[in-house]
Design an enzyme around this catalytic site. Sequence first.
Site, PDB file in Angstrom:
ATOM      1  N   SER A  30       0.818  -1.208   0.000  1.00  0.00           N
ATOM      2  CA  SER A  30       0.000   0.000   0.000  1.00  0.00           C
ATOM      3  C   SER A  30       0.859   1.268   0.000  1.00  0.00           C
ATOM      4  CB  SER A  30      -0.956  -0.011   1.202  1.00  0.00           C
ATOM      5  OG  SER A  30      -0.222  -0.127   2.395  1.00  0.00           O
ATOM      6  N   GLY A  82       8.399  -0.730   0.487  1.00  0.00           N
ATOM      7  CA  GLY A  82       7.955  -0.574   1.869  1.00  0.00           C
ATOM      8  C   GLY A  82       8.562  -1.665   2.752  1.00  0.00           C
ATOM      9  N   ALA A  83       8.074  -1.738   3.989  1.00  0.00           N
ATOM     10  CA  ALA A  83       8.533  -2.782   4.916  1.00  0.00           C
ATOM     11  C   ALA A  83       7.443  -3.011   5.956  1.00  0.00           C
ATOM     12  CB  ALA A  83       9.826  -2.350   5.609  1.00  0.00           C
ATOM     13  N   LYS A  94       9.964  -8.170   5.696  1.00  0.00           N
ATOM     14  CA  LYS A  94       9.086  -7.872   4.566  1.00  0.00           C
ATOM     15  C   LYS A  94       8.335  -9.138   4.162  1.00  0.00           C
ATOM     16  CE  LYS A  94      10.667  -5.602   1.156  1.00  0.00           C
ATOM     17  NZ  LYS A  94       9.299  -5.079   1.056  1.00  0.00           N
ATOM     18  N   GLY A  96       4.676  -9.035   3.954  1.00  0.00           N
ATOM     19  CA  GLY A  96       3.261  -8.945   4.322  1.00  0.00           C
ATOM     20  C   GLY A  96       2.356  -9.036   3.104  1.00  0.00           C
ATOM     21  N   GLU A 103      10.879  -9.334  -4.369  1.00  0.00           N
ATOM     22  CA  GLU A 103      11.406  -8.098  -3.753  1.00  0.00           C
ATOM     23  C   GLU A 103      12.894  -8.251  -3.446  1.00  0.00           C
ATOM     24  OE1 GLU A 103       7.280  -6.554  -1.665  1.00  0.00           O
ATOM     25  OE2 GLU A 103       8.698  -7.647  -0.447  1.00  0.00           O
TER      26      GLU A 103
END
Length: 223
Positions: A30, A82-83, A94, A96, A103
Site C-alpha cells: 500500500s 515498503g517494509a 518484509k 506482508g 522483492e
Amino acid sequence: MTQDELKTQVGQAALRYVEDGSIVGVGTGSTVNKFIEALASAKHRIAGAVSSSLASTERLQALGIKVFVASEVDELAVYIDGADEIDHAGYMVKGGGAALTREKIVAAQSRRFVCIADKSKYVATLGGFPLPVEVIPMAARRIARQFEALGGAALLRHQGGKPLVTDNGQHILDVSGLTIADPLTFEAQVSQWPGVVTVGVFAFQKADVCLLGTDAGVETLVF
Ligand code: 5RP
C-alpha cells in the site's frame, strides 16, 4: 495525520531518489502504491520500471509506465519498497504482501534500497510482525517444526479459504513469537533450510535509506 496520509507523504518524497532516464526498481504494497501514483506524474523522465510483483506490474502499466523484465536489465540505480518492520540499522522484515522473493531479487539487483514507511514500522528489534517465509509446499510442515524449535509458531497463510499461492506458485508461512536479535545470522541460517524459498528478513539486502513518515514530516534515516 492518518496512516494513509503518512504513506502518501513518503511515496511522494521517494521521487527525489529517481534518476532521470533510469529504470526504477519498484516494490509492492500500500505504501508503494502511493509511490507508483507519484511516479506516474514523473513518467516522462524515466525509461520505465522493474517490478517485484504482478500486482505492482498491473498498476504501473495501467498508469502508462513501461515495465521491464528483471532479467533483461543490468544493475538498477534504486529500488523503492515498503517494509513491515525496519530497525535502527536498516534491517527489515518484509513479505506482508507475499511478494518477498521477487522483492529480494530486485533489491539485490539495485545499488541503493530506499525504504518508505510510516512511523509505525520503525522498531527496536525485528520479530513483532509475524515473519513471512515463502516455502515449497511439500516442506511446509517440517519448516514449521524447525521454527517451533526456535520458539516460533508458524501458520500457513490463507486467502479465500485456501492456502495462498504466491506469484511463484509457492506457499507462505507467517511465524510469530520470534525475537530476531541478529538479523544477518538469522537470515543466513533459515535460508539454508531445505524448502525455504525466501525468508522475509532483509539483512543482506537491507535498506540504505529510510524515508519515515511522521506527524512532523518525512524523516530521512541513512544507514
Ligand atoms: C510486500 C511487502 C510490503 O513492502 C510490506 O508488506 C509493507 O506493505 P504496506 O506498505 O502495505 O504496509 O513486503 O511483500
